[in-house]
Design a protein around this motif. Structure first.
Motif, PDB file in Angstrom:
ATOM      1  N   GLY A  30       9.314 -11.199   3.570  1.00  0.00           N
ATOM      2  CA  GLY A  30       8.985 -10.256   4.626  1.00  0.00           C
ATOM      3  C   GLY A  30       7.890 -10.802   5.518  1.00  0.00           C
ATOM      4  N   ARG A  31       7.678 -10.105   6.583  1.00  0.00           N
ATOM      5  CA  ARG A  31       6.730 -10.552   7.598  1.00  0.00           C
ATOM      6  C   ARG A  31       5.278 -10.297   7.221  1.00  0.00           C
ATOM      7  NH1 ARG A  31       6.855  -8.408  13.843  1.00  0.00           N
ATOM      8  NH2 ARG A  31       5.082  -9.633  14.537  1.00  0.00           N
ATOM      9  N   TRP A  32       5.028  -9.326   6.354  1.00  0.00           N
ATOM     10  CA  TRP A  32       3.669  -8.814   6.212  1.00  0.00           C
ATOM     11  C   TRP A  32       2.964  -9.123   4.895  1.00  0.00           C
ATOM     12  CZ3 TRP A  32       2.472  -7.746  10.892  1.00  0.00           C
ATOM     13  CH2 TRP A  32       3.421  -7.214  11.761  1.00  0.00           C
ATOM     14  N   LYS A  33       3.682  -9.340   3.822  1.00  0.00           N
ATOM     15  CA  LYS A  33       3.041  -9.438   2.507  1.00  0.00           C
ATOM     16  C   LYS A  33       2.016 -10.564   2.415  1.00  0.00           C
ATOM     17  CE  LYS A  33       6.322  -7.012  -0.313  1.00  0.00           C
ATOM     18  NZ  LYS A  33       7.750  -7.077  -0.112  1.00  0.00           N
ATOM     19  N   VAL A  34       2.365 -11.714   2.917  1.00  0.00           N
ATOM     20  CA  VAL A  34       1.429 -12.838   2.845  1.00  0.00           C
ATOM     21  C   VAL A  34       0.178 -12.536   3.674  1.00  0.00           C
ATOM     22  CG1 VAL A  34       1.091 -15.283   3.393  1.00  0.00           C
ATOM     23  CG2 VAL A  34       3.205 -14.542   2.295  1.00  0.00           C
ATOM     24  N   GLN A  35       0.346 -11.893   4.820  1.00  0.00           N
ATOM     25  CA  GLN A  35      -0.810 -11.523   5.634  1.00  0.00           C
ATOM     26  C   GLN A  35      -1.695 -10.500   4.919  1.00  0.00           C
ATOM     27  OE1 GLN A  35      -0.301 -11.006   9.960  1.00  0.00           O
ATOM     28  NE2 GLN A  35       1.846 -11.485   9.589  1.00  0.00           N
ATOM     29  N   ILE A  36      -1.080  -9.547   4.239  1.00  0.00           N
ATOM     30  CA  ILE A  36      -1.849  -8.557   3.480  1.00  0.00           C
ATOM     31  C   ILE A  36      -2.634  -9.238   2.376  1.00  0.00           C
ATOM     32  CG2 ILE A  36      -1.635  -6.602   1.889  1.00  0.00           C
ATOM     33  CD1 ILE A  36       0.813  -5.706   3.639  1.00  0.00           C
ATOM     34  N   ILE A  37      -1.976 -10.112   1.633  1.00  0.00           N
ATOM     35  CA  ILE A  37      -2.654 -10.839   0.554  1.00  0.00           C
ATOM     36  C   ILE A  37      -3.777 -11.696   1.123  1.00  0.00           C
ATOM     37  CG2 ILE A  37      -2.372 -12.625  -1.212  1.00  0.00           C
ATOM     38  CD1 ILE A  37       0.529 -11.466  -1.573  1.00  0.00           C
ATOM     39  N   ALA A  38      -3.501 -12.385   2.240  1.00  0.00           N
ATOM     40  CA  ALA A  38      -4.536 -13.221   2.867  1.00  0.00           C
ATOM     41  C   ALA A  38      -5.739 -12.380   3.264  1.00  0.00           C
ATOM     42  CB  ALA A  38      -3.958 -13.942   4.091  1.00  0.00           C
ATOM     43  N   ALA A  39      -5.508 -11.203   3.811  1.00  0.00           N
ATOM     44  CA  ALA A  39      -6.614 -10.330   4.211  1.00  0.00           C
ATOM     45  C   ALA A  39      -7.429  -9.892   2.996  1.00  0.00           C
ATOM     46  CB  ALA A  39      -6.075  -9.114   4.956  1.00  0.00           C
ATOM     47  N   LEU A  40      -6.781  -9.725   1.866  1.00  0.00           N
ATOM     48  CA  LEU A  40      -7.472  -9.282   0.653  1.00  0.00           C
ATOM     49  C   LEU A  40      -8.126 -10.415  -0.135  1.00  0.00           C
ATOM     50  CD1 LEU A  40      -4.994  -6.599  -0.728  1.00  0.00           C
ATOM     51  CD2 LEU A  40      -7.297  -6.207   0.152  1.00  0.00           C
ATOM     52  N   CYS A  41      -7.884 -11.650   0.250  1.00  0.00           N
ATOM     53  CA  CYS A  41      -8.449 -12.781  -0.495  1.00  0.00           C
ATOM     54  C   CYS A  41      -9.977 -12.777  -0.487  1.00  0.00           C
ATOM     55  CB  CYS A  41      -7.936 -14.107   0.067  1.00  0.00           C
ATOM     56  SG  CYS A  41      -6.329 -14.578  -0.594  1.00  0.00           S
ATOM     57  N   TYR A  42     -10.579 -12.153   0.482  1.00  0.00           N
ATOM     58  CA  TYR A  42     -12.027 -12.236   0.621  1.00  0.00           C
ATOM     59  C   TYR A  42     -12.739 -10.898   0.541  1.00  0.00           C
ATOM     60  CZ  TYR A  42     -10.507 -16.806   1.966  1.00  0.00           C
ATOM     61  OH  TYR A  42      -9.895 -18.045   1.951  1.00  0.00           O
TER      62      TYR A  42
ATOM     63  N   ILE B 183      -4.330  -6.636  10.853  1.00  0.00           N
ATOM     64  CA  ILE B 183      -2.984  -7.196  10.932  1.00  0.00           C
ATOM     65  C   ILE B 183      -2.276  -6.592  12.138  1.00  0.00           C
ATOM     66  CG2 ILE B 183      -0.792  -7.522   9.755  1.00  0.00           C
ATOM     67  CD1 ILE B 183      -2.333  -7.218   7.100  1.00  0.00           C
ATOM     68  N   GLU B 184      -2.238  -7.355  13.190  1.00  0.00           N
ATOM     69  CA  GLU B 184      -1.672  -6.880  14.451  1.00  0.00           C
ATOM     70  C   GLU B 184      -0.166  -6.646  14.344  1.00  0.00           C
ATOM     71  OE1 GLU B 184      -1.272  -8.728  18.872  1.00  0.00           O
ATOM     72  OE2 GLU B 184      -3.206  -9.003  17.863  1.00  0.00           O
ATOM     73  N   GLY B 185       0.271  -5.457  14.766  1.00  0.00           N
ATOM     74  CA  GLY B 185       1.691  -5.164  14.857  1.00  0.00           C
ATOM     75  C   GLY B 185       2.303  -4.441  13.675  1.00  0.00           C
ATOM     76  N   ILE B 186       1.580  -4.275  12.591  1.00  0.00           N
ATOM     77  CA  ILE B 186       2.158  -3.606  11.425  1.00  0.00           C
ATOM     78  C   ILE B 186       2.045  -2.088  11.597  1.00  0.00           C
ATOM     79  CG2 ILE B 186       0.054  -3.657  10.000  1.00  0.00           C
ATOM     80  CD1 ILE B 186       1.950  -4.248   7.590  1.00  0.00           C
ATOM     81  N   SER B 187       3.136  -1.394  11.341  1.00  0.00           N
ATOM     82  CA  SER B 187       3.123   0.070  11.438  1.00  0.00           C
ATOM     83  C   SER B 187       2.549   0.663  10.149  1.00  0.00           C
ATOM     84  CB  SER B 187       4.532   0.603  11.662  1.00  0.00           C
ATOM     85  OG  SER B 187       5.316   0.430  10.490  1.00  0.00           O
ATOM     86  N   ALA B 188       2.091   1.882  10.223  1.00  0.00           N
ATOM     87  CA  ALA B 188       1.537   2.558   9.047  1.00  0.00           C
ATOM     88  C   ALA B 188       2.596   2.692   7.956  1.00  0.00           C
ATOM     89  CB  ALA B 188       0.981   3.925   9.442  1.00  0.00           C
ATOM     90  N   LYS B 189       3.817   3.006   8.341  1.00  0.00           N
ATOM     91  CA  LYS B 189       4.904   3.166   7.376  1.00  0.00           C
ATOM     92  C   LYS B 189       5.206   1.845   6.663  1.00  0.00           C
ATOM     93  CE  LYS B 189       9.698   4.720   7.102  1.00  0.00           C
ATOM     94  NZ  LYS B 189      10.844   5.260   7.820  1.00  0.00           N
ATOM     95  N   MET B 190       5.268   0.762   7.415  1.00  0.00           N
ATOM     96  CA  MET B 190       5.543  -0.555   6.826  1.00  0.00           C
ATOM     97  C   MET B 190       4.378  -0.992   5.934  1.00  0.00           C
ATOM     98  SD  MET B 190       7.444  -3.108   6.246  1.00  0.00           S
ATOM     99  CE  MET B 190       8.813  -2.931   7.339  1.00  0.00           C
ATOM    100  N   LEU B 191       3.157  -0.779   6.407  1.00  0.00           N
ATOM    101  CA  LEU B 191       1.980  -1.144   5.615  1.00  0.00           C
ATOM    102  C   LEU B 191       1.994  -0.407   4.287  1.00  0.00           C
ATOM    103  CD1 LEU B 191      -0.726  -2.538   5.179  1.00  0.00           C
ATOM    104  CD2 LEU B 191      -1.792  -0.724   6.545  1.00  0.00           C
ATOM    105  N   SER B 192       2.260   0.878   4.331  1.00  0.00           N
ATOM    106  CA  SER B 192       2.309   1.683   3.115  1.00  0.00           C
ATOM    107  C   SER B 192       3.366   1.152   2.151  1.00  0.00           C
ATOM    108  CB  SER B 192       2.595   3.140   3.473  1.00  0.00           C
ATOM    109  OG  SER B 192       2.665   3.923   2.309  1.00  0.00           O
ATOM    110  N   SER B 193       4.529   0.837   2.660  1.00  0.00           N
ATOM    111  CA  SER B 193       5.620   0.309   1.843  1.00  0.00           C
ATOM    112  C   SER B 193       5.253  -1.038   1.217  1.00  0.00           C
ATOM    113  CB  SER B 193       6.871   0.169   2.712  1.00  0.00           C
ATOM    114  OG  SER B 193       7.888  -0.480   2.004  1.00  0.00           O
ATOM    115  N   GLU B 194       4.683  -1.920   2.016  1.00  0.00           N
ATOM    116  CA  GLU B 194       4.315  -3.254   1.520  1.00  0.00           C
ATOM    117  C   GLU B 194       3.200  -3.168   0.474  1.00  0.00           C
ATOM    118  OE1 GLU B 194       6.735  -5.040   2.184  1.00  0.00           O
ATOM    119  OE2 GLU B 194       6.293  -6.385   3.836  1.00  0.00           O
TER     120      GLU B 194
END
Length: 118
Positions: free
Chosen positions: A22-34, A46-57
């Motif tokens: 998917g488009r977002w999981k790696v970005q979410i993990i990267a954001a949480l690395c620190y 994370i530019e462009g992610i919707s609230a619904k998609m973020l919640s799902s991911e």
């Protein structure tokens, strides 16, 4: 540990990609690395992610034991996310992806864009 069998290696890569697809999981993990992050922090970061998609991911990453979700006793209630110890094992992979991405951008475009903090 060196994996000898190519088929085993390919299966392991497929397993990894199934979790990180998917488009977002790696970005979410990267954001949480620190840092730990709240839901609204992800939306800003994370530019462009919707609230619904973020919640799902986030739910999917929690099911795969890569992050924990903590409900904070605040008013209004807020939720904080952080990588589990298991999730933190991806940090080196994320750093390698970032390094490769920077070099790739230099090779293709000729430079790395400057990022300004908001």
């Amino acid at each position: 540990m060196k994996i000898k069998c190519c088929k085993t290696n390919l299966l392991a890569v497929q397993d990894t990609m199934d979790i990180l697809k998917g488009r977002w999981k790696v970005q979410i993990i990267a954001a949480l690395c620190y840092n730990k992050m709240r839901f609204s922090d992800f939306q800003k970061e994370i530019e462009g992610i919707s609230a619904k998609m973020l919640s799902s991911e986030l739910k999917d990453l929690e099911v795969n034991q890569l992050l924990t979700r903590t409900v904070l006793n605040t008013q209004p209630i807020s939720v904080e996310y952080e990588l589990t110890d298991y999730g933190r094992t991806l940090k080196k992979i994320i750093e390698n992806l970032a390094e490769w991405g920077i070099e790739h951008r230099k090779k293709i475009i000729g430079k790395v864009p400057e990022i300004t903090e908001n």
